[in-house]
Structures are given as structure tokens and as C-alpha cells.
Design an enzyme around this catalytic site. Structure first.
Site, PDB file in Angstrom:
ATOM      1  N   LYS A 180      50.600  23.923  40.726  1.00 15.79           N
ATOM      2  CA  LYS A 180      51.314  23.849  41.898  1.00 15.79           C
ATOM      3  C   LYS A 180      51.603  25.337  42.288  1.00 15.79           C
ATOM      4  CE  LYS A 180      54.558  20.779  42.421  1.00 15.79           C
ATOM      5  NZ  LYS A 180      55.765  20.168  41.871  1.00 15.79           N
ATOM      6  N   ARG A 236      61.123  23.179  40.595  1.00 10.55           N
ATOM      7  CA  ARG A 236      59.906  22.453  40.239  1.00 10.55           C
ATOM      8  C   ARG A 236      59.105  22.686  38.994  1.00 10.55           C
ATOM      9  NH1 ARG A 236      58.973  19.417  45.612  1.00 10.55           N
ATOM     10  NH2 ARG A 236      60.194  20.736  46.953  1.00 10.55           N
ATOM     11  N   GLY A 247      54.819  13.173  39.214  1.00  7.32           N
ATOM     12  CA  GLY A 247      56.011  12.454  38.773  1.00  7.32           C
ATOM     13  C   GLY A 247      56.702  12.453  37.540  1.00  7.32           C
ATOM     14  N   MET A 250      57.564  14.931  35.351  1.00  6.53           N
ATOM     15  CA  MET A 250      58.416  15.943  34.927  1.00  6.53           C
ATOM     16  C   MET A 250      59.552  16.048  35.819  1.00  6.53           C
ATOM     17  SD  MET A 250      56.072  18.763  32.829  1.00  6.53           S
ATOM     18  CE  MET A 250      55.128  19.046  34.367  1.00  6.53           C
ATOM     19  N   ARG A 296      46.754  20.760  47.021  1.00  4.85           N
ATOM     20  CA  ARG A 296      46.147  20.641  45.840  1.00  4.85           C
ATOM     21  C   ARG A 296      44.883  19.644  45.976  1.00  4.85           C
ATOM     22  NH1 ARG A 296      50.541  16.419  43.219  1.00  4.85           N
ATOM     23  NH2 ARG A 296      50.419  15.054  44.734  1.00  4.85           N
ATOM     24  N   HIS A 345      35.365  -4.284  16.561  1.00  3.45           N
ATOM     25  CA  HIS A 345      34.311  -5.175  16.921  1.00  3.45           C
ATOM     26  C   HIS A 345      34.361  -5.538  18.415  1.00  3.45           C
ATOM     27  CE1 HIS A 345      32.519  -9.356  17.739  1.00  3.45           C
ATOM     28  NE2 HIS A 345      31.329  -8.690  16.955  1.00  3.45           N
ATOM     29  N   SER A 394      19.881  10.362  14.203  1.00  2.00           N
ATOM     30  CA  SER A 394      20.788   9.733  15.243  1.00  2.00           C
ATOM     31  C   SER A 394      21.898   9.888  14.565  1.00  2.00           C
ATOM     32  CB  SER A 394      20.452   8.378  15.618  1.00  2.00           C
ATOM     33  OG  SER A 394      21.465   8.110  16.461  1.00  2.00           O
ATOM     34  N   CYS A 418      24.575   7.967  18.589  1.00  2.00           N
ATOM     35  CA  CYS A 418      24.584   6.501  18.780  1.00  2.00           C
ATOM     36  C   CYS A 418      25.816   6.042  18.666  1.00  2.00           C
ATOM     37  CB  CYS A 418      23.489   5.695  18.321  1.00  2.00           C
ATOM     38  SG  CYS A 418      23.338   5.749  16.627  1.00  2.00           S
ATOM     39  N   TYR A 478      19.466  13.739  23.018  1.00  2.00           N
ATOM     40  CA  TYR A 478      19.691  12.628  23.714  1.00  2.00           C
ATOM     41  C   TYR A 478      21.038  12.157  23.181  1.00  2.00           C
ATOM     42  CZ  TYR A 478      18.131   9.486  20.266  1.00  2.00           C
ATOM     43  OH  TYR A 478      17.813   8.695  19.144  1.00  2.00           O
TER      44      TYR A 478
END
Lengths: 882, 882
Positions: free
Chosen positions: B23, B93, B102, B104, B340, B458, B767, B834, B854
């Protein structure tokens, strides 16, 4: 020049043990110093490794080299393999870098065949010689068929028995030449029938067959087992020595014997051994005839005796250690067939080491290197009576979890053990597994036998701490403890039956074997004193009780490296308080429960400080998951509910909520102090107040070290340390007198090792908890790994138990990382280890090499650790030389 | 010069977000580009950090600096705090680096006191002004008492209610000046009674109180919760902006409003917002009066509208993103109070990004950075109807385990779920925890709610794979499933009752909330295409079934990175075979059982290869401990015994023997293949035969990758790889046609990472299994950590769930070690991940940075991963620039 795989004895020397094996290197050394050794050659251990690399075959270039060397020794000895006129017979023997007596194969009399046998007989006029030749021939066929070709020994023995029966005699020696000829014939017929070919007449074929058989025997079952027991890597391989045969059984002017330069049982100086005239080595071992003491050789054959004692003396001076020698007299001429450093008892080992120093033969450092630290165990624990043990039968074998020998009557519960012990009966406690509640019962037992659990199971750790014999993880036992018996390999053992356990080997006997108590000679103190002068690595102890601490102090511990506070929580009044803590709903209720524990904890710590007389005492805060403390039987649960004025259902609920899928990875260690900081407050209060109480009472200085377990993140340690320091500093301020205390961290979570630079910002010391660190690094739990680790050993994937011997490649790497990162942040950080590895010699050597300050181990391992630390310093000095 | 903690708006700019908060930075930026902003100052986030470092107090030098800047703005604005003649009133503020709307505290109208109020009234002739002043005054007292002094809001509301009752009115607006004076009086009396002192008249005291209150509000409960949900570090702190008040409620020529430059729901270009004349910001939010559409401002106040739309346009062009603005009109003059980047729905985010590129305002790379990858989830899953959601009540909240919204009737078992779903009913499956046997029931459910288990339990893993909504680990639920109900916070929910779950927030509603289905626009494909052009990190999927694989393929997966073969073992005919395998006593018996599984496994693999159309398919060999497959109820056990022709007792014994203390650290992964190599043989056969079958049938190329789980030691991998290669090569030789396959290793055991140079000698790819690697590295199990991690979050020890977000300091360090060591041995080694982290944007950025090839994630996370990978490349390019 091509790579060399074969060496004449004269090409080697005593330092080439890795290449030539122990036996080969010593034969070479004896050759070099001019002793009478039949001149042969050695095929190196590298050839063995090649043999396995080449899919169990001998490469052509190695085979060629073997025959090249065969020809060299034929020239030296002026005999020729397979030449009937001047036949060379050889022995083919194994010989690894480390001695593995009797584990691998040997073939004698190799080179004999029909022609050679005829030639030998033709060349000797003694009428008894023909029998000798046929006896040697049939023995060779028998040995070759078994060792090289894998035919069953039993069939050959049956043939011998049938011939003896037919002839109506009992002893082999009663068979005459014709009987032996028939025997030979029957052996060769059986060979042909089984293998579809004639017994090989070609001595070259015999030779290569025998060499391969020796290589193969490196991986026979008993050799693998022996290596595992003795931590010999399977990659070493065996060498093969090929040596001309000399015959102690040639005539009455021949003989054979073995002797030590000192008594292997007591260490007393002087030749000690046995010999037999007109005999081969086998006959001495077989026990058919009784050998004479070596002293008698002085009477029967003074010249040879004089020559032999001079050689013995020379060898001892040469090797600067007690020697164990084999010799043969062939027709009045002495031949040395082997020498090696003699195996000896622990007591003898100490005496020899001290005597050799006194004789000016070796330095103290050399003396220290001469004794295997693990051997000291035998001095600290009861042992079986040696003669009684020879007659006993091993029925099963499991993990040698805590050394010493024990004999007693079977009981199945801690209560029974206490009851029977109170009556003066000696008992062995047999359990599926032990739990902390069994401690008192374990204490009164002679020995402990468990069906489940490894070398670092509860039973093992506690038993080692107490110095009580324990054999653990005997999965061959089927427990029927509720019916009052167990079964093992078809034997039923009832409550009250006598059994015996050997905690040093893991052997189990279903009979009573008398034991002899532990005893320490003056040599022990003197020798250990040398160790303390030399070493730079501190030795502390893991001790939870004043009794343990006292024992360790007497064994030379320089402080307590690990006091497990939870081991104090199981006595009746304490367990009630800790249970009250657990079922509490609010911090206030928990504080009420803890207030009851406080005076008891404080009292424990006071006793420990006093016993340790000002040496540092490291107290680890509560570590195990809370469910270890809750009652399991309905009656206790109901009582607890009544005491706490809670509905029984709610107490059940609380207990159920403590269930964890993987308790090893659950709510324990400092995670408890994060959830319940009041726990750390109480323990800190006990530690600090106890210190003031002892300082006041005794005037001695006390430096408590508070150790936070299971730290994985710096903020976690910060949080708990703040609780500790706020509590401690408030008491110190109130007391108005200074007190120095330290706060440190266990390093047992991989993440703590990986972020040790951060952890060291708060921790004034690290203590490696290598039991847990090993579990997390390998990803297997010691309680569960037993089920599959045997498959791993069987397939040579792991060779050693990583819970007994520190895994230097994995866990060790994490430790090195943590040491480097820790010192980076705090150069003077104290570094210890308090896992079980702290009492293991090879692990201690590693700890020394990475720069730890001290190791901590169970009381009975303290002497072992002191010696191992001294040896590590001698091999790899950390002390700056003046 | 002393360190600077306070900044005038004109001293800052938009890039100082870290120091000034979002802000504050934007207020500074607007000031700098000449927009009408009331000129104030900002106290930096560093002052907030100091505040906490200084034990929640403001250092004197900072206080002095604040007043120095107060005087500067008094000069700029020609008003003075507390001066009745020219009174300055300010707002105070909060404003953090990241928007926390909202969460704080804010204080308005600060500076008012009796004198100032009198001065204000004296300076304004409008008769209504007096009421305005007293209304402002009483509101300030109310706000200050609550926010700064912590008095209960409720008591103030009671006072208001009592006055309204006395007066007989319903709305605040109906109260006149005298009523407000009385209210103010009563407020101040209450204040004095509660706090023992007068309400502060000194505006300087008011100011410092307000600043501290804002700092304090950084650590209020809802702010902490919000940060945790949005992964905002607690170390950032908040800035405080102090700005002169402007009054939209001064008269009818005043007003206030909020507006976006584009529609935040659809992304359509054009001003979108609301305003109210003669009102303050609060009134717009409070909903007492209905605001008008921003378009109407063009009619009612064309000049201001024109000025505002020009500013809006300018701001959008300046920030090159859609803006969300607050403005106030005071007496006809427009003031900008905030701007903003506007929050927007996922659909709007894509449209705005694409439109801005088309408008030439931003590059594709900037567009890619503009969309939060996690937001894409909303496009892929059903969501609650937004209006219905506003009216719904959150009853409980737990872990957002798998995104999307679900509504249905409660069932308590997989069987019930299947039964009800078959009737066409929508169901929510509520379970203590799910097990693999529940899969079919999970599949037919709208959503899944579990009492236990974390983000990688699971239930969570399977639900994410299916794309089914799941909320896990709701410990507030008391299950009474056998009685057909559960309780949560006093509500009883019966079988068949409707509940709704939000898997993206973890919220649970005990009512039916309508959902709207997932929908993908053309923008999605276009935008994701850009991501694919940019990224250098591959994206694969974790898929076990053809349906999952197909879904992932459609979402752009470039292969399967993890196929968990065990997930195929639970169908009726398969589970029978695997159970037969388990109770077998000999290798031969096991082979018979495996032969039954072979055709089924092969069939599964064929389907996966076909779906993936030639892209690589990585198949992980059997991983879980065998006890997961054994029956638990007596009937099934008896059936199994009958099938196997075994005594029931023996089957019980086998099942008991499978019990493990810590299954996570037990006999699983490749340890199974070491014990039972025939298992690896069967799986290899299935993999290779399936490849041939598909190649033959479709002509496409298939490259199977066989992945060995839980490797910790090179010899272990060597052993299993030999079994795999021997089996595969024999089939390939038999087929007579070439087939390329790879064998790689999971890196999920710390020891594997530490010895990755060795492992890479055998492994053609790595992996990273970061689920398990995280467990072992932290030493806690994901199933158990839930119980204590809340204590850790509460005490700021851990801020983020390490199972959801890769722990870069610990686990990440092991990964880096493994990458470096692996490449050292095998420079072209393929490196994947993975674990669940493969679908988490910050973890993906880390994987990109350490050089992985990857990531692999569940199908519904594939688009997220593609975008996150593109963002990682843009921020930290790996591609060599041309």
C-alpha cells in the site's frame, strides 16, 4: 612385462600379507631369513579376485604363470611333478590376509598317480613304504574327490567301513597294503560312476583343479559365516600356496608338531606345544594317538629340539610377537611349514604385551596395537568353563547382543525372574522382546534371551548397560510362554529348565554349562594406563543409574556422555506421575503431575553427580514417545482413571490418541518439549537444583550439560533452549552463586547434520546419536530391519550390521558434514557420540579421524573404547608431536 | 545519519514494496506520477521488525523520527495534529509486502479530541456538520478502544443498542447530534471504568498507540492464519501508512468508491466498480446503503468521472496490469487513496494476461508471470456457486488436500458410496482415514473427508490423482461411523445428511452448496502454449491408471514420471494373487502366484503405453510393505487359507509376522525385490512384453523406464538391476527385435543422495521421491507429524508444511548433493522428481534451479507445473540465450 600373479617364496616377504595372504607372506619371510622351508610358490589374492571377475575361471595367462613357477620349484627341489623317477608331491593350501583357521580347503599329496606311486615304491627299500604310498594315494583321491569334485565324503567313509568290517578290524592303521589298494580301487570306481570319467592321472590337471577348489572355498558357507563374524571383507580373496610335501610319517625318525613361543592361555614365556613321531599333521589333530608335550622332544631328539627352539626364539624376535608354528621332521631333518602370530586369551594377550615391553622387545605403542580391544570383553564378564564348553552342544545361534556367559533356569516374565531370584535361583529371562517395564527382572537375571530385536533393541542396550549377558533376535524360537514353554528346532524347553547363553558369540545351549567369574589382573591396569597416556579422544559413558555410573567410573569413564532420563520413569511412583502428566488436559494439570516427578528426578541427578566426582554429566531430556509410558492392561487403565477422576472411556481415548503409525518418526524427543515446555522446565529445574545441592553437600564442582534430543531445525532448538535457560537462570539468580551449565544438541536427524552451521549457533556441544541417525539415513528401523537384513547379508549387499559398525560412506558422510559446519560456526564446539557405535573399535577409529572430542559408550565398553582410542591415535596421530 | 525508518510518500516509489509495504509503495508511486493523493508518510516494515526485536516497543529514535515526519506533513498539508484552528486528522493503516486484505488493523479519524471537535464545528457553518463531527469522534473512540486498547467491541455495540432502544429507532443514521454526544460520553465512561484512566486527549499519544496497534496486529490470529494459508513469512512485518483524512461524507458533493480497470470476474476491459455519495469507505462495505455502479458517476459527476477514468487508465498503463483503486471525493475534489494490482478469478487472470499481450502492453513472458500457477486449479475443478457460498457457514476447517468443491450426502464406507452412487446419489465419503481398498468408493464420491492424515496421506494423494475434492486431517471430528453419524463442534451429522467441502481452502460446511462445473476457455490453451515455448523443465505425470494417464496427457503431460504398480493390485482377482504370493512358503509357490498377476500387469502397462503415444513411461516396481495387501477380517483370512490349502492358524501366523513397528522404515521398496527377486522378474516381464505388444499393435515406439524404489546402497541396486536386465534381455533376444529400456533409481533414502556418485554408476536416471526423502530427512512421518506440527506452526518453528513445499535448506541440500554427485559419474543423467512437491510452484522453481530434467505430478497439477516451470525459466534462465 605382464602383470605378476605368482611369486616364489624367495620373491616375497612378511609385509606382503595383502598380496600373498598371511600364510604365504610368512613362508616367504621365513625363506628370506634362511629358515628351513620346503621351497614353493604362492598364487596371489589378486588371482583369486580375477578368478571371480572372470566368472569363476582361471585366465590362460595366469595358468601359464602357475606352470612357469611350478617348473622353477621343480628345479629348486630337483624333483618333478608326475616324474616317477623323482616325483614332486605338493600341498595346495589356502591363506587369506586374515587368519581364517579351517574355514577353507587344503589338498595334500597332490601329484600322485599310478606311475608316480610305482616310482616312489621302486625308489625306497623299506618294506613299510609301500603301505605309506598307497595310504597317501587313497587319501589324495578321497580329498580331491571331496574338495575339488564335490563328491560326498560319506560314501568314501562307507567304503572304508565296509573294508574294515570285511577284515574285522576297527582302526585304519590295522589295514594293510592290499586293503589300501582295494580301497583305492573302490574309490576310483565310485569316482568314475558318479562323474562319468576316470580319476585324473595327469598331475597338471590335479593341480589346476586344486587351485580352483581353494579359490572356490573362499565363498563356501562356513568361510562366509566366519568372515561375517570377524568382519573380514569378502573382496579380499585368498592366496594359494603350493609347497613340496615333506613327510612326518615317513619313518620313526620323522614326525610333526605345533608349538607356541609362549603359553596362549596365560601368556607365560616358554615353548608350549605338542608333537607326534611318525605322523602327519592330520594325525595330531585327529586325536587317534595322543601327542607328547614339546618338552619331550628335548629328550627324544635333542638336536632337532635345539634347532627348533632357536628358530622359535628367532621368529619371536623377528616378528616381535608370540608365534604359533608348525613343523615337520622328515628323516631327522626339520622343516618349518608355517608361523604366525599366535591366538591367545585376553589374559594372555595382556601378559604378553606387558612382558614384551618389559623385555625391551616392543614399545608401549606397539603393545597397545597388539591387543584387540574387543578381546577385553572376556576379562570383564563371566565366561564358560573352557572344558565344559567343549562338551556342550550349540542348539541355536542368534545375535551376540551383550557379552559374557550365563547359565540358569528359564523364566518367561520379569515378575517370575524377581520371584525366583529372591529364592536364590539363577534364572535366564526368555522374552519375545523386552520393554522398559522389564528392567528390574532383567537386572536379577543371569542372562536374557529374546526372540525379536537386533543389536540395538531395548534388551540389547539395557543388558549391555548392566553388563548382563544377552542373546537377541532368535527368530528360530516359537514362544508358548503362556503355556510355560518354548520350542527351538524341535526341542521343547519348559519353564525351570536349565539353558546357557554365550553373549559374546550368540550361541544358545539347552544345558547347564558352569561359568567362571570375570577377573582383572595387574596387567590390566598397567596396560590401560598406557592407553590413557596415548589417546587424544575422550571416553565417557552412557549411564542412567548410579550403579551404572559407578561401574563406568571404575572402568575409567571421564564423564557421562548420555544419561537417558526416561529410564528413571518406570519405577512405580514415578510411572504414576508421568501417566498423570499424559492424561492431563491443561498445562496446569500437567504442572501438578510434573511437580511430583521433580524431587525424584533431582535425587537421581544428585546421585549421578556425586558418583562422577566433578566430571561432566550430560543429561538428555525426555526422548521416547509418550505411549511407552501408558498402561496397557484394563485394570491399570481403570486405576489411572480413578486416580485422575476421569471417565475410563476418556483415558482409553487419550491412550488411543497416542497411537502412532511410525513411532520412531513420531511425537518424541524435543518435539515433546515444544508441545509441553513445562516438561523441559521441570527437567531443567531438577538438573540445576541437583547441581547446587551436590556442590553444597560435597564442595565438589558440578558442570551439568543439558542435551536436547531429536533436533532437526535451529528454531526448534532455540525454542527449547530458551525454556531451559530462562528456567536455569532464574534458579541461578535466586541462589546467588554462579553455576556453569551447557546446552547442546543431539545430532541424530539428518536435517540437523545438514544444517549444523545453524544448529551450532545455539548448541554449545553436539552429540551424534548414531543409532537414530543410522535409521533415518538408511530409511530402515532397527526393530524391523532384522527381517530383511539377512537377505542382504546373504546376497553380499551389506556385509556388516550398520547398527553395530558405523556406516562411514553414508552416515559417516553426514557426520563429517556436521563436524565441518559446526566448527565453521563455533570453532571450539565439543563433539561427542553417544550411539551404540561409541563402543565399537572401528567406529571409534572413525570418530577419532573426523575430530570428535569424545565417545560415550555403555560402562562395560569403556575399557574397549579407551584402548581403541589409543590405537586410533597411534595409527593416525592428532596430537601435535613435540 | 541515523538509520531511516520513516518516509514521506514523495520519498518512496512503487519498487519499495519490501520496505514500505504494498500500500505504501503504491501511494508513493502515485504521488511521484502526480496523482492527487493526500500527502502522508510511511513507517517502514523494518520498524515493525525492530518493534518485535525490542520486545514489542518502539525505540525512542524511531518515535522521534515519526514526529519529525508528522511535522513535515503538517507543513505540506497546512494543518496540525491537535490544533483546533487547523486540525489535521489522519488514518493509520497497515500495509505488508503482500496484500493481506482485512487481516490487520486500521484506525481512522485519529487526532480528534474535545478541543479539535469544537474547532472543527466552529470552522464550518453547515448545521449538519456538528453531527458529522460527533459521529467521527465517537467512531474514533470506539475503534481506538477496540484496536489499540483491546476493549471488547460488544460492550460498545450494547451501548449503541441501548440508546437506539431508548430513542425507539433502528438505524444509526436516525440518531441526532445529542444522541451521539451521549453515546460519546458513555463510551468514555466505559473506557475509564475498564482502564482506570481517561480516554487520551493528546493526539500524539493517540498516534503512537495506533502505530503500535498496527504493528501488533501483524501477529493477530487471523493474520497468522492468513499468512500460513498464503505462505507469507512472518519475518516480513507490516509497514504503517499515516495519511491525512479526506471525507467522503462531508456533504452531498463528497463521496467514496472502489473500482477495477477490468472486470475481476471475467477480465473484460472497462471500469468496473461502485461508489456512494456522502459516505465513507466503511459505508460502502457495511451494506447499509446500496452503492451505485461506477458508470453512473459519469452522469452524476462527469468531471470527476473523467478525471478518475483518466487516472485509472494511466495507472493501468503505468503498472501494466489491471488495477484495483480506492478514491474519495471531498467537496468535489478527487483523492486517490489506494491502488493495487487487482485480485481476479482464474478465468479473468487468463483473459487479462492474453488481452494485455494483444494490446501490446506486456510481453508473453510478463503475461506468464502475471498468473499464479495455483490459480489454474480453479479452472480444472468444480467450484461453489459464488453467491450461494457467501451465505454458507464454515463449521470446521482442515487441510486442503485436493482442490475443487463438492456437495453430497454423507456415507461412511466405500461400499455405501458405491451403492448410493449406483442409485444416482451424490455422496461425500467420510472416513477416519482411507486405505487402498477404498479406491473404488473414492472414485464414485463427489468429495472425501478424513479425520486423520496430512497433505500427502493416502486419501490426499489418491484424490489429487483422481481430481476429486478432498479435505483431510479434520481432527475436530468425532467419528461414530458404526452408529451412523459423526460429531463436529457440537453438531451431529447423520448418514445421508448433506455436507459440502472446499478442497481448495479446507472448509467444511454442514449444508448443501450448489457447485458449478470446471470450464476451460480458449485463453487457457493459448496461454499454456506460451508456457511450453518458454520452459526448459519437462513436465510428466504421476498416473497409475489409463484414465489418469489420459487426463494428464490432455493437460499436456510429456510422459509418465511415476506409475505406482501397487495401485493395480487391489482389484478382486489381483489381490487374490498377491495374497497367494505373500503366504507362499517357497520360491516355486511364489512364482505360481506371480504367473497369475503377469497378464494383468502386462495389460495395464499396454494401456498406459498406448495412452501416452510413445512418450516415456516410468514404471516403479512394487513399493509398499506386504502387510498392506493382506486381509484383515477373519472371513477373508479363512478363504485365503482354503484357497492356499493351508491351516488357518498358519495364515494368521504369516500375517502376524508381517507386522512392523515402523512400516515406513520396514520391508518395502526394493527390499522386497532383494528378498523375492521373482517379483522383479515378473514385473520386468510385464513391462517388456507389454512394450512389444503395443509396438506390434500400433507401430508406435515405446521406451519403458524401470524405476527401482527405496535404494540406499549401490550393491542393492546392482542386485535388482541384474535381475531386471537378465529378464529383459532374455525376452529381447527371444523377440529378435531391438527394444530400448532404461533402469533408474528413486532417490528417497538420504543414504542414496549421499552416495549418488556410486548409485549413478548403475542408474540411468534418478527420480527424487521427496515425500519419503522429506520424512527421513526430518525424521518424522507424514502420518504422525500432524499431531505435533500444529504446535510447531503455532510457535513459528516451521512456517510451511514440508510435505507440501520442499524444504530447501535440508532436503534441498541433499538433492543438490545428489545432483552434483550423480552428474559427476554420469554427466547426461536424467533427473526427475515424482514426490508431491513436483506439483508445487515454489518447489518446481527450486527443481528448475538445481538442474532437474523434469518434474512429475498428479494429472490435475500438470498445467500448474507447466506454468510454474515457465515462470522459473523466465526468472532464472537455463536456456542458453541466442
Amino acid at each position: 612385462m605382464a602383470y605378476k600373479y605368482v611369486y616364489l617364496f624367495s620373491e616375497g616377504n612378511g609385509s606382503m600379507r595383502e598380496l600373498l595372504g598371511g600364510k604365504g607372506a610368512n613362508l616367504a619371510e621365513m625363506t628370506n631369513i634362511g629358515l628351513p622351508v620346503p621351497q614353493g610358490f604362492i598364487i596371489s589374492t589378486e588371482a583369486c579376485t580375477r578368478y571371480y571377475e572372470d566368472n569363476e575361471s582361471i585366465a590362460p595367462e595366469i595358468e601359464a604363470e602357475i606352470f612357469e613357477y611350478l617348473h622353477k620349484i621343480e628345479e629348486i627341489n630337483d624333483k618333478k611333478l608326475g616324474d616317477p623317477a623323482k616325483p614332486l608331491l605338493v600341498s595346495v593350501r589356502s591363506g587369506a590376509r586374515a587368519s581364517m583357521p579351517g574355514m577353507m580347503d587344503t589338498i595334500l599329496n597332490l601329484g600322485i598317480n599310478d606311475e608316480v606311486a610305482a616310482g616312489l615304491i621302486a625308489g625306497n627299500s623299506d618294506p613299510k613304504f609301500e603301505r605309506f604310498v598307497y595310504d597317501s594315494y587313497r587319501r589324495f583321491v578321497q580329498m580331491y574327490s571331496d574338495v575339488v569334485m564335490g563328491l560326498s565324503k560319506k560314501r568314501f567313509e562307507t567304503i572304508i567301513d565296509e573294508i574294515k568290517e570285511k577284515k574285522g578290524v576297527k582302526q585304519d592303521i590295522e589295514l594293510d597294503t592290499e586293503d589300501l589298494k582295494e580301497m583305492l580301487q573302490l574309490f576310483r570306481e565310485f569316482y568314475k560312476k558318479e562323474l562319468g570319467e576316470e580319476f585324473p592321472q595327469d598331475p597338471n590337471v590335479q593341480l589346476m583343479g586344486a587351485v580352483k577348489a581353494v579359490f572356490r572355498s573362499w565363498n563356501n558357507e562356513r568361510a562366509i559365516f566366519y568372515r561375517k563374524m570377524n568382519e573380514i571383507p569378502s573382496s579380499w580373496g585368498t592366496a594359494v600356496s603350493v609347497m613340496p610335501m615333506v613327510f612326518g610319517n615317513l619313518n620313526n625318525n620323522s614326525g610333526t608338531g605345533v608349538a607356541f613361543t609362549r603359553n596362549p592361555a596365560t601368556g607365560e614365556k616358554g615353548l608350549f606345544g605338542e608333537f607326534l613321531m611318525n605322523a602327519q599333521g592330520e594325525d595330531v589333530v585327529a586325536g587317534v594317538r595322543t601327542p607328547s608335550s614339546i618338552d619331550e622332544l628335548a629328550q627324544t631328539n635333542p638336536d632337532v629340539y635345539k634347532q627348533f627352539s632357536e628358530i622359535a626364539n628367532r621368529l619371536e624376535n623377528h616378528y616381535r610377537d608370540m608365534q604359533d608354528m608348525e613343523f615337520t621332521i622328515e628323516n631327522g631333518k626339520l622343516y618349518m611349514l608355517q608361523t604366525r602370530n599366535g591366538k591367545r586369551t585376553a589374559a594372555a594377550a595382556l601378559r604378553v604385551a606387558c612382558d614384551l615391553v618389559d623385555e625391551g622387545m616392543i614399545s608401549k605403542e606397539e603393545a597397545l596395537l597388539m591387543v584387540d580391544p574387543k578381546q577385553l570383553d572376556a576379562l570383564l564378564h563371566p565366561q564358560f568353563d573352557a572344558d565344559a564348553l567343549k562338551k556342550a552342544t550349540v542348539v541355536a545361534s542368534a545375535l551376540p547382543a551383550s557379552p559374557g556367559a550365563a547359565c540358569g533356569q528359564v523364566v518367561f516374565s520379569a515378575e517370575e525372574a524377581i520371584e525366583e531370584a529372591a529364592k536364590g535361583n539363577k534364572v535366564i529371562l526368555v522374552r519375545l522382546e523386552t520393554s522398559p517395564e522389564d528392567i528390574e527382572g532383567m537386572h536379577v537375571s543371569q542372562g536374557i534371551l529374546t526372540v525379536r530385536g537386533g543389536m540395538t533393541s531395548h534388551a540389547a542396550v539395557v543388558a549391555r548397560g548392566m553388563g548382563t549377558c544377552c542373546v537377541s533376535g532368535c527368530g528360530d524360537i516359537n514362544m508358548h510362554d503362556e503355556e510355560g514353554y518354548f520350542e527351538v528346532f524341535g526341542h521343547r524347553v519348559n519353564r525351570g529348565d536349565y539353558i546357557s547363553l554365550d553373549g559374546s558369540t550368540g550361541n544358545i545351549y539347552l544345558e547347564a554349562i558352569p561359568t567362571v567369574p570375570a577377573s582383572l589382573s595387574g596387567n590390566f591396569g598397567r596396560f590401560m594406563g598406557w592407553a590413557d597416556e596415548v589417546r587424544t579422544l575422550g571416553v565417557r559413558t552412557n549411564a542412567d543409574t548410579p550403579a551404572d555410573a559407578k561401574q563406568a567410573f571404575e572402568y575409567g569413564a571421564e564423564g557421562i556422555g548420555l544419561c537417558r532420563t526416561e529410564h528413571m520413569f518406570f519405577e512405580t511412583d514415578r510411572i504414576a506421575a508421568i501417566r498423570e502428566f499424559i492424561v492431563s488436559k491443561t498445562t496446569e494439570q500437567r504442572k501438578v503431575a510434573l511437580a511430583k516427578l521433580l524431587p525424584m528426578q533431582q535425587g537421581d541427578f544428585e546421585q549421578l553427580y556425586e558418583v562422577m566426582q566433578g566430571k561432566p554429566v550430560t543429561i538428555r531430556f525426555l526422548d521416547p514417545p509418550l505411549h511407552e509410558f501408558v498402561p496397557t492392561n484394563p485394570e491399570d487403565i481403570e486405576n489411572l482413571a480413578n486416580t485422575m477422576n476421569l471417565p475410563v472411556e476418556e483415558v482409553y481415548q487419550t491412550i488411543n490418541n497416542l497411537h502412532e503409525f511410525n513411532p520412531m518418526m513420531g511425537h518424541r524427543g524435543c518435539r515433546l518439549a515444544v508441545s509441553y515446555p513445562e516438561l523441559a522446565e521441570m527437567q531443567t529445574t531438577a538438573v540445576i537444583q541437583a547441581a547446587y545441592a551436590v556442590m553444597e553437600r560435597t564442595g565438589m564442582d558440578v558442570t551439568p550439560e543439558i542435551m536436547i534430543p531429536l533436533v532437526g531445525e535451529i528454531k526448534e532448538l532455540q525454542y527449547v533452549k530458551k525454556v531451559v535457560c530462562d528456567t536455569a537462570d532464574a534458579i541461578i539468580e535466586k541462589m546467588g552463586k554462579p553455576l556453569h551449565y551447557k546446552v547442546g544438541s543431539m545430532i541424530e536427524i539428518p536435517r540437523a547434520a545438514l544444517t549444523a552451521d545453524e544448529i551450532a549457533k545455539e548448541a554449545e556441544f553436539f552429540s551424534f546419536g548414531t543409532n537414530d541417525l543410522t535409521q533415518y539415513t538408511f530409511g530402515f528401523s532397527r526393530d524391523d530391519a532384522g527381517k530383511f537384513l539377512n537377505d542382504y547379508y546373504g546376497k553380499n549387499i551389506y556385509e556388516l550390521d550398520p547398527f553395530a559398525h558405523l556406516d562411514q560412506d553414508g552416515v559417516g558422510r553426514l557426520m563429517k558434514t556436521a563436524v565441518a559446519l559446526g566448527k565453521q560456526t563455533r570453532p571450539d564446539i565439543k563433539l561427542g557420540i553417544c550411539g551404540e557405535h561409541g563402543g565399537d573399535p572401528t567406529s571409534i577409529e572413525f570418530c577419532h579421524s573426523i575430530g570428535l572430542t569424545y565417545v560415550s559408550c555403555s560402562p562395560f565398553r569403556v575399557p574397549i573404547a579407551r584402548l581403541a582410542a589409543a590405537q586410533a591415535e597411534i595409527k593416525n596421530p592428532r596430537r601435535v608431536q613435540a
